[in-house]
Design a protein around this motif. Structure first.
Motif, PDB file in Angstrom:
ATOM      1  N   ALA A   5      25.120  -9.940 -69.713  1.00  0.00           N
ATOM      2  CA  ALA A   5      24.974 -10.476 -68.359  1.00  0.00           C
ATOM      3  C   ALA A   5      26.190 -10.150 -67.505  1.00  0.00           C
ATOM      4  O   ALA A   5      26.055  -9.794 -66.323  1.00  0.00           O
ATOM      5  N   MET A   6      27.383 -10.265 -68.072  1.00  0.00           N
ATOM      6  CA  MET A   6      28.592  -9.941 -67.305  1.00  0.00           C
ATOM      7  C   MET A   6      28.598  -8.470 -66.901  1.00  0.00           C
ATOM      8  O   MET A   6      29.017  -8.115 -65.796  1.00  0.00           O
ATOM      9  N   MET A   7      28.112  -7.603 -67.794  1.00  0.00           N
ATOM     10  CA  MET A   7      28.036  -6.184 -67.458  1.00  0.00           C
ATOM     11  C   MET A   7      27.063  -5.962 -66.297  1.00  0.00           C
ATOM     12  O   MET A   7      27.363  -5.218 -65.351  1.00  0.00           O
ATOM     13  N   THR A  37      25.645  -3.819 -61.900  1.00  0.00           N
ATOM     14  CA  THR A  37      24.397  -3.766 -61.129  1.00  0.00           C
ATOM     15  C   THR A  37      24.476  -4.597 -59.857  1.00  0.00           C
ATOM     16  O   THR A  37      24.025  -4.167 -58.789  1.00  0.00           O
ATOM     17  N   TYR A  38      25.046  -5.788 -59.972  1.00  0.00           N
ATOM     18  CA  TYR A  38      25.036  -6.701 -58.826  1.00  0.00           C
ATOM     19  C   TYR A  38      26.339  -6.690 -58.035  1.00  0.00           C
ATOM     20  O   TYR A  38      26.447  -7.366 -57.010  1.00  0.00           O
ATOM     21  N   GLY A  39      27.326  -5.923 -58.500  1.00  0.00           N
ATOM     22  CA  GLY A  39      28.531  -5.715 -57.708  1.00  0.00           C
ATOM     23  C   GLY A  39      29.461  -6.899 -57.600  1.00  0.00           C
ATOM     24  O   GLY A  39      30.308  -6.939 -56.693  1.00  0.00           O
ATOM     25  N   MET A  40      29.350  -7.870 -58.488  1.00  0.00           N
ATOM     26  CA  MET A  40      30.278  -8.995 -58.454  1.00  0.00           C
ATOM     27  C   MET A  40      31.654  -8.535 -58.938  1.00  0.00           C
ATOM     28  O   MET A  40      31.766  -7.656 -59.788  1.00  0.00           O
ATOM     29  N   THR A  41      32.700  -9.136 -58.404  1.00  0.00           N
ATOM     30  CA  THR A  41      34.066  -8.711 -58.713  1.00  0.00           C
ATOM     31  C   THR A  41      34.935  -9.905 -59.118  1.00  0.00           C
ATOM     32  O   THR A  41      34.517 -11.060 -59.002  1.00  0.00           O
ATOM     33  N   GLY A  42      36.140  -9.591 -59.581  1.00  0.00           N
ATOM     34  CA  GLY A  42      37.096 -10.633 -59.928  1.00  0.00           C
ATOM     35  C   GLY A  42      37.130 -10.959 -61.403  1.00  0.00           C
ATOM     36  O   GLY A  42      37.890 -11.841 -61.822  1.00  0.00           O
ATOM     37  N   PHE A  43      36.331 -10.278 -62.210  1.00  0.00           N
ATOM     38  CA  PHE A  43      36.281 -10.547 -63.646  1.00  0.00           C
ATOM     39  C   PHE A  43      36.084  -9.225 -64.394  1.00  0.00           C
ATOM     40  O   PHE A  43      35.648  -8.226 -63.819  1.00  0.00           O
ATOM     41  N   ALA A  44      36.396  -9.227 -65.679  1.00  0.00           N
ATOM     42  CA  ALA A  44      36.206  -8.039 -66.514  1.00  0.00           C
ATOM     43  C   ALA A  44      34.823  -8.080 -67.155  1.00  0.00           C
ATOM     44  O   ALA A  44      34.251  -9.155 -67.359  1.00  0.00           O
TER      45      ALA A  44
END
Length: 477
Positions: free
Chosen positions: A362-364, A369-376
């Motif tokens: 999910a994090m990947m 895919t969803y372009g969320m940022t601020g995390f690895a």
């Protein structure tokens, strides 16, 4: 007697000519449709009849005409995902179908073998860590689930057995643990409904999920030609594709998550070729371009316990298959691999910690895919080796915060000289690099990390993502 037989024949023909309005089971009450796109619907009706579809989110009516075989298909635009429920009315002027409690959001296909199929309730004597409490808290009308019932066939099928349901303790306990944890985190972070389609069968080989055309050119893979060839359907080429993928291909999805490889572990050299071909062809039949395809690397396990008595030249160290999966991620566009080196179990091929795998997938997706940022969301990967005197200096990609062993000694490194004999090595983290050496190897040539059937990964990114087993050499042993 002949008159009765003729009458029965005419009656059967008349029934065949009258095709009742019908859609495949992938469309049902409680289904979830992909948001902000054109979704495909299809089914059957009397030939020549016009089928009309009216979704409650629109005043528009969409129509298609059934062809000479009674088949029809069309696409309808969907709105942005929300927690509002809809109805979809379908009519051919002779009969009507209404689908109720329909949601629009993000749809993902979940496929593979037993580690994808393994339900939240676990297998007998094989628990899922923390699953009972997770099942208890699982009621969520904005997560929708459908499981494609196990089926196999020599010829392509056009329907499945299964139906969409809301997430409840009763439905979640029977659903894929990896898939559920994946969808749960997506739903939480995206704040839109999530639909999960599970099509998986334990023990299945990758070629069972491929069609006859996909396997063209793989001359060593024998295609079945009769029922006699299909005694083990989940390990027989084309059998699962025909019954569990072909009938749902085209149902509009956002992407696919995949957990498979254990049943191909002794043929690692062939795996990237098969995997790349399967993904490429699945994308073609879905006609959605290069949709995201994320997968789990198989976890460490003592595969020697299930190796054939006569090995016949296979590579029976599953680290070779993990390496093949890494190679697959490099050649398959818009793909990604999550590493599970820290949750493998020596005596059980099904790691009990399914939350880790599902949430890493999910994090990947959230990042790529969803372009969320601020995390690895990716594990570090081996980049190169440089020899300095008697030390091998290893550098890595995807390690912006450097590497860690959480204060423990690194125990999974081995080092070899030109004689190709590997010895346990001393390894020290130096920021984003690792220095490897051994008193028994004065002139290092190669380094391996956790390159065994079973090993407990002990090297991580600072964000907590484990490194895959890897090697600097290309020796076959």
């Amino acid at each position: 007697m002949k008159k009765i037989s003729s009458f029965l024949l005419l009656f059967v023909i008349a029934l065949a000519l009258h095709a009742e309005l019908k859609l495949p089971a992938i469309f049902s009450n409680n289904m979830l449709l992909q948001q902000n796109t054109e979704v495909k619907l299809w089914g059957w009706a009397d030939k020549g009849l016009t089928v009309s579809i009216s979704p409650s989110w629109s005043e528009q009516k969409y129509t298609a005409k059934a062809d000479n075989s009674g088949k029809w298909n069309l696409t309808i635009p969907t709105p942005a995902g929300s927690y509002q429920t809809y109805t979809i009315s379908i009519s051919d002027n002779k009969s009507n179908i209404i689908f109720n409690n329909v949601l629009v959001g993000e749809v993902w296909l979940c496929s593979g073998q037993s580690n994808m199929e393994m339900p939240m309730k676990g297998f007998k004597n094989q628990p899922i860590l923390g699953s009972n409490e997770a099942i208890l808290r699982s009621k969520n009308k904005n997560i929708r689930l459908i499981t494609v019932k196990r089926a196999s066939s020599l010829s392509p099928q056009d329907d499945i057995i299964g139906e969409w349901t809301e997430a409840t303790p009763e439905t979640v306990k029977e659903f894929s643990a990896t898939g559920y944890y994946y969808g749960k985190l997506l739903n939480e972070m995206l704040d839109v409904p999530v639909g999960l389609i599970l099509s998986a069968w334990g023990g299945s080989t990758i070629e069972a999920w491929m069609s006859k055309d996909m396997l063209s050119g793989f001359d060593d893979i024998k295609l079945p030609s009769s029922e006699e060839d299909t005694k083990i359907p989940n390990r027989t080429p084309i059998m699962l594709y025909n019954s569990m993928i072909n009938p749902i291909a085209g149902y509009t999805i956002k992407g696919c998550i995949w957990y498979q490889g254990e049943s191909n572990y002794e043929r690692p050299d062939q795996y990237p070729l098969l995997f790349e071909k399967m993904v490429s062809e699945w994308r073609k039949i879905w006609r959605q371009g290069e949709f995201p395809f994320y997968f789990c690397q198989i976890a460490p396990y003592n595969y020697a316990s299930i190796a054939p008595i006569e090995k016949q030249g296979g590579k029976f160290n599953s680290a070779f298959l993990r390496e093949a999966q890494y190679k697959s991620a490099q050649i398959i566009p818009n793909s990604g691999m999550v590493v599970l080196m820290d949750i493998g179990e020596e005596k059980c091929i099904h790691p009990r910690d399914k939350k880790v795998g599902g949430e890493r997938l999910a994090m990947m997706a959230l990042g790529k895919t969803y372009g969320m940022t601020g995390f690895a969301y990716e594990s570090p990967t081996f980049k190169e080796m440089v020899i300095e005197e008697n030390k091998a200096i290893l550098s890595f990609d995807n390690a912006p915060m450097w590497l860690t062993a959480y204060g423990q000694e690194l125990k999974q490194f081995e080092i070899a000289g030109a004689d190709k004999v590997f010895y346990p090595a001393k390894a020290e983290i130096k920021r984003s690099k690792v220095e490897v050496s051994s008193d028994k190897v004065s002139k290092p040539v190669a380094v391996r990390y956790a390159f065994k059937d079973f090993a407990v990964g002990d090297l991580f990114s600072t964000e907590g993502f484990p490194l895959s087993s890897f090697r600097s050499d290309n020796w076959d042993e």
